[in-house]
Design a protein around this motif. Structure first.
Motif, mmCIF file in Angstrom:
data_model
loop_
_atom_site.group_PDB
_atom_site.id
_atom_site.type_symbol
_atom_site.label_atom_id
_atom_site.label_comp_id
_atom_site.label_asym_id
_atom_site.label_seq_id
_atom_site.Cartn_x
_atom_site.Cartn_y
_atom_site.Cartn_z
ATOM 1 N N GLY A 1 1.018 -1.280 -0.081
ATOM 2 C CA GLY A 1 -0.064 0.093 0.043
ATOM 3 C C GLY A 1 0.802 1.213 -0.051
ATOM 4 N N GLU A 2 0.233 2.214 0.350
ATOM 5 C CA GLU A 2 1.047 3.586 0.543
ATOM 6 C C GLU A 2 2.054 3.734 1.501
ATOM 7 N N PRO A 3 3.377 4.043 0.937
ATOM 8 C CA PRO A 3 4.642 3.878 1.942
ATOM 9 C C PRO A 3 4.343 4.918 3.093
ATOM 10 N N VAL A 4 4.780 4.392 4.253
ATOM 11 C CA VAL A 4 5.130 5.143 5.430
ATOM 12 C C VAL A 4 6.615 5.109 5.851
ATOM 13 N N TRP A 5 7.274 6.144 5.726
ATOM 14 C CA TRP A 5 8.796 6.126 5.806
ATOM 15 C C TRP A 5 9.090 6.395 7.348
ATOM 16 N N LYS A 6 8.311 6.850 8.218
ATOM 17 C CA LYS A 6 8.367 7.273 9.624
ATOM 18 C C LYS A 6 9.491 6.326 10.290
ATOM 19 N N ALA A 7 10.202 6.687 10.934
ATOM 20 C CA ALA A 7 11.245 5.877 11.612
ATOM 21 C C ALA A 7 11.156 6.367 13.205
ATOM 22 N N TYR A 8 11.091 5.484 14.205
ATOM 23 C CA TYR A 8 10.935 5.631 15.474
ATOM 24 C C TYR A 8 12.444 5.362 16.160
ATOM 25 N N ASN A 9 13.062 6.381 16.537
ATOM 26 C CA ASN A 9 14.398 5.990 16.943
ATOM 27 C C ASN A 9 14.021 5.288 18.505
ATOM 28 N N ARG A 10 15.198 4.259 18.852
ATOM 29 C CA ARG A 10 15.202 3.776 20.092
ATOM 30 C C ARG A 10 15.267 4.903 21.160
ATOM 31 N N PRO A 11 14.573 4.946 22.327
ATOM 32 C CA PRO A 11 13.779 3.825 22.664
ATOM 33 C C PRO A 11 12.288 3.999 22.069
ATOM 34 N N ALA A 12 11.750 2.840 21.630
ATOM 35 C CA ALA A 12 10.420 2.776 21.115
ATOM 36 C C ALA A 12 9.781 1.514 21.616
ATOM 37 N N ASP A 13 10.119 1.162 22.699
ATOM 38 C CA ASP A 13 9.502 -0.148 23.489
ATOM 39 C C ASP A 13 8.104 -0.167 23.640
ATOM 40 N N ASP A 14 7.377 1.061 23.733
ATOM 41 C CA ASP A 14 6.069 1.032 24.159
ATOM 42 C C ASP A 14 5.130 1.002 22.990
ATOM 43 N N PHE A 15 5.656 0.924 21.918
ATOM 44 C CA PHE A 15 4.776 0.967 20.586
ATOM 45 C C PHE A 15 4.142 -0.555 20.801
ATOM 46 N N ASP A 16 3.082 -0.769 20.402
ATOM 47 C CA ASP A 16 2.256 -1.824 20.042
ATOM 48 C C ASP A 16 3.169 -2.743 19.250
ATOM 49 N N ILE A 17 3.524 -2.513 18.220
ATOM 50 C CA ILE A 17 4.323 -3.066 17.156
ATOM 51 C C ILE A 17 5.606 -3.590 17.687
ATOM 52 N N ARG A 18 6.322 -2.879 18.395
ATOM 53 C CA ARG A 18 7.469 -3.427 19.303
ATOM 54 C C ARG A 18 7.205 -4.632 20.219
#
Ligand code: KMT
Length: 219
Positions: free
Chosen positions: A192-209
Motif C-alpha cells: 500500500g501507500e508507503p510510510v517512511w516514518k522511523a522511530y528512534n530507540r527507545p520505542a519499546d512502548d509501541f504496540d508493534i514493538r
C-alpha cells in the motif's frame, strides 16, 4: 555402453523429479527461500564488534562470528536472491510482489552525487530505529549493510549487494549504512501507500514493538 547411457539418463530424470517434488511440497515462502539458498551466491551476516569507528567499515569480530540465514529467519528477517539485471521485467520478482501485496515501489540511489544532503542522510539511516511496517529492500546495484538487533540485543550486520531482496519485520530495531564504496541503488517496496516514518530507540512502548518481541518468545 547403451545401458550406461540409459542408466545415467534415468538418474538425471529421477533426480530432477525428486528435487522438484521436494521443493513444491514446501509452503510457498519456504519454496522461494530454498530456491534462493540453492542459488545463493552470497548474503553474509556476522555479529559486530563494539568499536565506534567508521560505520562504513565491516566491524567484524576477530575471529569472525557468522550468522546463518536460519538465525536471521528466527528473528523475522527473510531473504531472496534475484536476477537484478532483469528487475524491470522479472517474473520471479513479480510473483513475490503479488503474493505479498508489495504494490508500491520506488528506486533510491544512495551516492554523494545522487542523494541530496548525503552525509546527513547516511548518519540518519544509521540511528537505531524501528518502523510500524516491514522494511523491504531489493538491491539493484552496489552494496551496503543492514544491521539488525538479535534476541540478546547484539548487532548483526548483513552485507547486501546486487540481487539481494531482504525484508525486515515491523518492530525490529535496525539501521542501515553504505560501506566504503558509498554506493547502493535499491528498490523500496511497500504494502500500500508507503510510510517512511522511523522511530528512534527507545520505542519499546509501541504496540508493534511489543508484538514483535512476543513473536520471538513464541517461536
Ligand atoms: C530508506 O528508507 O530510504 C532506507 O531505508 C535507506 C536504505 S535503502 C537501501
Amino acid at each position: 555402453m547403451q545401458i550406461y547411457y540409459y542408466y545415467s539418463h534415468y538418474l538425471i530424470v529421477a533426480t530432477h523429479f525428486t528435487v522438484t517434488f521436494m521443493l513444491k511440497a514446501l509452503p510457498n515462502s519456504d519454496f522461494t527461500n530454498v530456491v534462493s539458498t540453492v542459488n545463493m551466491s552470497g548474503i553474509e551476516a556476522w555479529h559486530m564488534d563494539e568499536s565506534e569507528e567508521d560505520q562504513k567499515l565491516p566491524h567484524r569480530l576477530n575471529p569472525n562470528q557468522s550468522v546463518s540465514l536460519k538465525q536471521l529467519e528466527e528473528i523475522g528477517v527473510y531473504y531472496w536472491k534475484l536476477n537484478a539485471d532483469i528487475y524491470e521485467n522479472d517474473p520471479e520478482l513479480q510473483k513475490i510482489r503479488e503474493e505479498r501485496g508489495y504494490s508500491y515501489m520506488d528506486i533510491i540511489t544512495i551516492h554523494p552525487d545522487k542523494l541530496p544532503d548525503y552525509e546527513n542522510k547516511v548518519k540518519m539511516f544509521y540511528e537505531e530505529h524501528l518502523h510500524l511496517d516491514d522494511e523491504i529492500r531489493y538491491i539493484l546495484d552496489g552494496q551496503s549493510y543492514f544491521d539488525v538487533k538479535d534476541i540478546n540485543d547484539r548487532w548483526i550486520r548483513i552485507a547486501v549487494s546486487k540481487g539481494d531482496l531482504i525484508t525486515l519485520p515491523a518492530g525490529i530495531y535496525h539501521r542501515f549504512t553504505v560501506d566504503e564504496s558509498n554506493y547502493t541503488k535499491a528498490m523500496r517496496l511497500f504494502v500500500g501507500e508507503p510510510v517512511w516514518k522511523a522511530y528512534n530507540r527507545p520505542a519499546d512502548d509501541f504496540d508493534i514493538r511489543k508484538a514483535y518481541v512476543n513473536s520471538l518468545k513464541c517461536s
